[in-house]
Design a protein around this motif. Structure first.
Motif, PDB file in Angstrom:
ATOM      1  N   VAL A   1      12.636  -6.044   0.400  1.00 55.38           N
ATOM      2  CA  VAL A   1      12.226  -4.926   1.253  1.00 55.38           C
ATOM      3  C   VAL A   1      12.143  -3.632   0.451  1.00 55.38           C
ATOM      4  CG1 VAL A   1      13.016  -3.441   3.146  1.00 55.38           C
ATOM      5  CG2 VAL A   1      13.041  -5.930   3.406  1.00 55.38           C
ATOM      6  N   GLY A   2      13.098  -3.426  -0.450  1.00 52.58           N
ATOM      7  CA  GLY A   2      13.189  -2.187  -1.222  1.00 52.58           C
ATOM      8  C   GLY A   2      14.454  -1.432  -0.839  1.00 52.58           C
ATOM      9  N   LEU A   3      15.318  -1.183  -1.803  1.00 51.68           N
ATOM     10  CA  LEU A   3      16.604  -0.552  -1.496  1.00 51.68           C
ATOM     11  C   LEU A   3      16.433   0.888  -1.023  1.00 51.68           C
ATOM     12  CD1 LEU A   3      18.820  -1.953  -4.407  1.00 51.68           C
ATOM     13  CD2 LEU A   3      18.436  -2.891  -2.110  1.00 51.68           C
ATOM     14  N   ASP A   4      15.342   1.549  -1.423  1.00 52.35           N
ATOM     15  CA  ASP A   4      15.071   2.897  -0.916  1.00 52.35           C
ATOM     16  C   ASP A   4      14.744   2.859   0.567  1.00 52.35           C
ATOM     17  OD1 ASP A   4      12.779   1.451  -1.603  1.00 52.35           O
ATOM     18  OD2 ASP A   4      11.588   3.253  -1.968  1.00 52.35           O
ATOM     19  N   VAL A   5      13.985   1.831   0.981  1.00 52.29           N
ATOM     20  CA  VAL A   5      13.656   1.679   2.401  1.00 52.29           C
ATOM     21  C   VAL A   5      14.921   1.359   3.190  1.00 52.29           C
ATOM     22  CG1 VAL A   5      12.328   0.344   4.084  1.00 52.29           C
ATOM     23  CG2 VAL A   5      11.310   0.930   1.874  1.00 52.29           C
TER      24      VAL A   5
ATOM     25  N   CYS B   1      -6.680   4.569  26.192  1.00 53.74           N
ATOM     26  CA  CYS B   1      -6.334   3.798  24.998  1.00 53.74           C
ATOM     27  C   CYS B   1      -4.812   3.711  24.835  1.00 53.74           C
ATOM     28  CB  CYS B   1      -6.947   4.454  23.764  1.00 53.74           C
ATOM     29  SG  CYS B   1      -6.568   3.611  22.215  1.00 53.74           S
ATOM     30  N   ILE B   2      -4.300   2.490  24.713  1.00 54.02           N
ATOM     31  CA  ILE B   2      -2.875   2.277  24.453  1.00 54.02           C
ATOM     32  C   ILE B   2      -2.582   2.659  23.002  1.00 54.02           C
ATOM     33  CG2 ILE B   2      -1.041   0.533  24.291  1.00 54.02           C
ATOM     34  CD1 ILE B   2      -2.585  -1.078  26.402  1.00 54.02           C
ATOM     35  N   ILE B   3      -1.478   3.366  22.794  1.00 54.18           N
ATOM     36  CA  ILE B   3      -1.049   3.723  21.435  1.00 54.18           C
ATOM     37  C   ILE B   3       0.260   2.995  21.157  1.00 54.18           C
ATOM     38  CG2 ILE B   3      -0.388   5.579  19.876  1.00 54.18           C
ATOM     39  CD1 ILE B   3      -2.033   7.488  21.598  1.00 54.18           C
ATOM     40  N   ALA B   4       0.210   2.022  20.257  1.00 49.07           N
ATOM     41  CA  ALA B   4       1.375   1.192  19.954  1.00 49.07           C
ATOM     42  C   ALA B   4       1.855   1.486  18.537  1.00 49.07           C
ATOM     43  CB  ALA B   4       1.019  -0.285  20.099  1.00 49.07           C
ATOM     44  N   SER B   5       3.149   1.705  18.406  1.00 42.65           N
ATOM     45  CA  SER B   5       3.733   1.949  17.089  1.00 42.65           C
ATOM     46  C   SER B   5       4.465   0.705  16.625  1.00 42.65           C
ATOM     47  CB  SER B   5       4.708   3.136  17.134  1.00 42.65           C
ATOM     48  OG  SER B   5       5.358   3.294  15.884  1.00 42.65           O
ATOM     49  N   ASN B   6       4.082   0.208  15.450  1.00 43.90           N
ATOM     50  CA  ASN B   6       4.775  -0.940  14.864  1.00 43.90           C
ATOM     51  C   ASN B   6       5.845  -0.401  13.928  1.00 43.90           C
ATOM     52  OD1 ASN B   6       5.174  -3.774  14.089  1.00 43.90           O
ATOM     53  ND2 ASN B   6       4.384  -3.088  12.126  1.00 43.90           N
ATOM     54  N   SER B   7       7.039  -0.247  14.441  1.00 46.81           N
ATOM     55  CA  SER B   7       8.145   0.295  13.661  1.00 46.81           C
ATOM     56  C   SER B   7       9.312  -0.671  13.733  1.00 46.81           C
ATOM     57  CB  SER B   7       8.563   1.663  14.215  1.00 46.81           C
ATOM     58  OG  SER B   7       9.754   2.101  13.600  1.00 46.81           O
ATOM     59  N   SER B   8      10.058  -0.783  12.656  1.00 42.63           N
ATOM     60  CA  SER B   8      11.198  -1.689  12.644  1.00 42.63           C
ATOM     61  C   SER B   8      12.474  -1.022  13.130  1.00 42.63           C
ATOM     62  CB  SER B   8      11.415  -2.241  11.233  1.00 42.63           C
ATOM     63  OG  SER B   8      11.769  -1.208  10.336  1.00 42.63           O
ATOM     64  N   SER B   9      12.507   0.313  13.151  1.00 40.20           N
ATOM     65  CA  SER B   9      13.744   0.988  13.543  1.00 40.20           C
ATOM     66  C   SER B   9      13.522   2.289  14.299  1.00 40.20           C
ATOM     67  CB  SER B   9      14.602   1.285  12.300  1.00 40.20           C
ATOM     68  OG  SER B   9      13.924   2.182  11.430  1.00 40.20           O
ATOM     69  N   LEU B  10      12.303   2.829  14.269  1.00 41.39           N
ATOM     70  CA  LEU B  10      12.026   4.125  14.889  1.00 41.39           C
ATOM     71  C   LEU B  10      11.540   3.931  16.318  1.00 41.39           C
ATOM     72  CD1 LEU B  10      10.139   5.720  11.872  1.00 41.39           C
ATOM     73  CD2 LEU B  10      12.565   5.940  12.433  1.00 41.39           C
ATOM     74  N   MET B  11      12.150   4.649  17.248  1.00 37.49           N
ATOM     75  CA  MET B  11      11.782   4.530  18.659  1.00 37.49           C
ATOM     76  C   MET B  11      10.640   5.481  18.987  1.00 37.49           C
ATOM     77  SD  MET B  11      15.530   4.247  20.488  1.00 37.49           S
ATOM     78  CE  MET B  11      16.035   5.895  19.967  1.00 37.49           C
TER      79      MET B  11
ATOM     80  N   LEU C   1       2.016   2.148   9.847  1.00 39.69           N
ATOM     81  CA  LEU C   1       2.279   3.027   8.708  1.00 39.69           C
ATOM     82  C   LEU C   1       3.707   2.821   8.208  1.00 39.69           C
ATOM     83  CD1 LEU C   1       0.604   6.295  10.057  1.00 39.69           C
ATOM     84  CD2 LEU C   1      -0.397   4.499   8.649  1.00 39.69           C
ATOM     85  N   PRO C   2       4.034   3.366   7.027  1.00 38.26           N
ATOM     86  CA  PRO C   2       5.395   3.226   6.494  1.00 38.26           C
ATOM     87  C   PRO C   2       6.451   3.784   7.442  1.00 38.26           C
ATOM     88  CG  PRO C   2       3.913   3.979   4.782  1.00 38.26           C
ATOM     89  CD  PRO C   2       3.129   4.014   6.064  1.00 38.26           C
ATOM     90  N   GLU C   3       7.677   3.324   7.269  1.00 38.37           N
ATOM     91  CA  GLU C   3       8.784   3.657   8.173  1.00 38.37           C
ATOM     92  C   GLU C   3       9.278   5.076   7.892  1.00 38.37           C
ATOM     93  OE1 GLU C   3      11.100   1.676  11.297  1.00 38.37           O
ATOM     94  OE2 GLU C   3       9.109   1.568  10.397  1.00 38.37           O
ATOM     95  N   ASN C   4       8.466   6.044   8.302  1.00 38.94           N
ATOM     96  CA  ASN C   4       8.764   7.457   8.080  1.00 38.94           C
ATOM     97  C   ASN C   4       8.415   8.199   9.365  1.00 38.94           C
ATOM     98  OD1 ASN C   4       7.975  10.312   7.446  1.00 38.94           O
ATOM     99  ND2 ASN C   4       8.665   9.740   5.398  1.00 38.94           N
TER     100      ASN C   4
ATOM    101  N   VAL D   1       0.841  -1.192   0.000  1.00 39.93           N
ATOM    102  CA  VAL D   1       0.000   0.000   0.000  1.00 39.93           C
ATOM    103  C   VAL D   1       0.876   1.242   0.000  1.00 39.93           C
ATOM    104  CG1 VAL D   1      -0.160  -0.069   2.511  1.00 39.93           C
ATOM    105  CG2 VAL D   1      -1.815   1.269   1.213  1.00 39.93           C
ATOM    106  N   GLN D   2       0.505   2.222  -0.813  1.00 41.84           N
ATOM    107  CA  GLN D   2       1.246   3.466  -0.896  1.00 41.84           C
ATOM    108  C   GLN D   2       0.512   4.538  -0.109  1.00 41.84           C
ATOM    109  OE1 GLN D   2       4.247   3.774  -2.420  1.00 41.84           O
ATOM    110  NE2 GLN D   2       4.126   1.571  -2.753  1.00 41.84           N
ATOM    111  N   PHE D   3       1.162   5.133   0.858  1.00 41.42           N
ATOM    112  CA  PHE D   3       0.566   6.193   1.650  1.00 41.42           C
ATOM    113  C   PHE D   3       1.033   7.533   1.103  1.00 41.42           C
ATOM    114  CE2 PHE D   3      -1.561   4.331   5.262  1.00 41.42           C
ATOM    115  CZ  PHE D   3      -1.125   3.031   5.189  1.00 41.42           C
ATOM    116  N   PRO D   4       0.222   8.571   1.264  1.00 38.28           N
ATOM    117  CA  PRO D   4       0.629   9.894   0.825  1.00 38.28           C
ATOM    118  C   PRO D   4       1.787  10.415   1.646  1.00 38.28           C
ATOM    119  CG  PRO D   4      -1.361  10.021   2.144  1.00 38.28           C
ATOM    120  CD  PRO D   4      -1.089   8.572   1.904  1.00 38.28           C
ATOM    121  N   ARG D   5       2.554  11.319   1.031  1.00 31.96           N
ATOM    122  CA  ARG D   5       3.703  11.874   1.743  1.00 31.96           C
ATOM    123  C   ARG D   5       3.261  12.749   2.913  1.00 31.96           C
ATOM    124  NH1 ARG D   5       8.597  11.388  -0.486  1.00 31.96           N
ATOM    125  NH2 ARG D   5       8.768  10.602  -2.601  1.00 31.96           N
TER     126      ARG D   5
END
Length: 421
Positions: free
Chosen positions: A346-350, A221-231, A199-202, A57-61
């Motif tokens: 994964v994508g070299l840009d990512v 409400c708990i707010i959980a971020s699913n990120s692979s590298s962002l704290m 959401l995307p890793e941005n 899925v492509q999200f807007p910038r």
């Protein structure tokens, strides 16, 4: 756009009936898939087969585009402590998944596998349709394998509905109250007990989206971020109540059951035992970074980042070629794929964006990481060679197709890669 709902039909979802499905395939008759006000064609005919792999899925910038202009007005709150939801709360109030993409739909499937409601929110019509197909094709089978029963899943691009607990009638959800503007907001609805941002890793996108939706959520409400590298410690200063913010890094559920859990540095202590217990109830295995410890990339991704960094250095220095690196990796670790093939998926840009963020946050990595990063950006990313998404990458398209055929011959199962690095 009209909202989507998946409502399970209890009779067809009983294990005794599901076992009658031929081979490993399940019929879409197990679900009643609907648009609000009209039936969606996918639920009106019998279709058998595996869930199809969909495009990411492509999200807007601009993160503000994630939200409708009809969003409810801001509600000011003051929260000094956190109270866990009761079992009744979790029966009535959904888990809200922000983002119906590759990982979001899989996280939704797991949380919907114990009769609990889940809402999937996205502004993309295609993403919602694709997510609906994936969950329709897989939820009942997942529940059968784990001895559980599916709960109702609601798909919407309406922010009012996304932040509403639909009135539950068995396995059906009624969201009419979400659009009743005559009643005060406090009496109009309850909201989700947990939001999982997928959401995307941005970092800018995540901060803007979480800050916007936070204003519309119940105070506990708990707010959980699913990120692979962002704290989430990077996001916490931008929220009103950072104590309920937490990192939960899923990989590729339900295939991978590990979830890395890390504090935002301000997360309420009571959230950890509660959330890890609920994850275990869902068949997940939480791995908790010790309280007070902040780790860029958490646990596994730090190890994976080092592997990527050295792989790129070997390529940049001309020491080895992608096929040679991957062949050595597969042989030594008895792995299915090597780092070059995975980076292409994964994508070299990512990969470049994540590595750049690592270097910004950990300047000591610049000595070993800057040259390979610049080489990657100049040689591949700058030319539009991003890997699988563009055709060519570290491998050409033809080379990658040959590798896939080799994996099939060697009887490695096909797996889908996470859209994070």
């Amino acid at each position: 756009m009209a909202a989507l709902s998946v409502v399970t039909r209890p009779f067809l979802c009983r294990p005794s009936n599901l076992q009658k499905s031929s081979n490993r395939f399940l019929s879409l008759r197990a679900y009643d898939v609907q648009f609000t006000g009209q039936r969606l064609s996918i639920g009106t005919f019998q279709k058998r087969g595996r869930a199809t792999r969909s495009s990411p899925v492509q999200f807007p910038r601009h993160a503000t585009q994630l939200f409708t202009s009809q969003a409810p007005e801001r509600v000011a709150r003051s929260i000094t402590q956190w109270h866990p939801p009761t079992d009744q709360d979790m029966w009535e109030q959904p888990v809200l998944i922000m983002g119906a993409g590759h990982i979001g739909r899989r996280v939704a499937l797991v949380w919907a596998s114990a009769l609990r409601p889940v809402t999937v929110y996205d502004i993309s019509k295609n993403a919602l349709r694709s997510s609906t197909e994936y969950i329709t094709d897989n939820l009942a089978k997942y529940c059968l394998e784990h001895g559980t029963h599916p709960g109702p899943v609601h798909f919407t691009s309406d922010l009012r509905e996304a932040t509403t607990a639909g009135k539950r009638h068995g396995l059906k959800l009624d969201f009419s109250a979400a659009h009743d503007t005559e009643q005060p907001r406090s009496t109009r609805k309850k909201g989700p007990w947990m939001v999982i941002e997928c959401l995307p890793e941005n970092i800018s996108l995540k901060i803007a989206a979480l800050a916007e939706i936070e204003r519309l959520l119940p105070e506990n409400c708990i707010i959980a971020s699913n990120s692979s590298s962002l704290m989430t410690s990077e996001m916490a200063p931008h929220l009103q109540h950072p104590g309920r913010l937490i990192n939960t890094h899923y990989y590729i559920p339900p295939r991978n059951v590990m979830v890395e859990v890390m504090s935002s540095s301000q997360t309420y202590e009571g959230i950890f035992p509660f959330l890890t217990r609920e994850m275990k109830n869902m068949g997940l295995t939480p791995m908790v970074v010790p309280p007070g410890v902040q780790s860029q990339g958490f646990i596994f991704n730090r190890i994976w980042a080092a592997c990527k960094r050295e792989t790129l250095a070997v390529l940049q220095e001309g020491v080895g070629q992608p096929a040679e690196i991957d062949a050595l990796f597969r042989d030594f670790f008895h792995a299915e794929k090597g780092p070059c093939e995975r980076m292409d998926e994964v994508g070299l840009d990512v990969v470049a964006n994540v590595e750049e963020h690592y270097i910004e946050q950990r300047p000591e990595l610049a000595r070993s990481g800057e040259k390979p990063l610049e080489w990657l950006k100049k040689t591949y990313v700058g030319r539009g060679d991003l890997g699988e998404k563009s055709g060519d990458g570290l491998y050409t398209w033809e080379e990658r197709e040959a590798l896939k055929a080799k994996h099939k011959r060697e009887k490695f199962p096909e797996v889908e890669e996470a859209l994070g690095a």
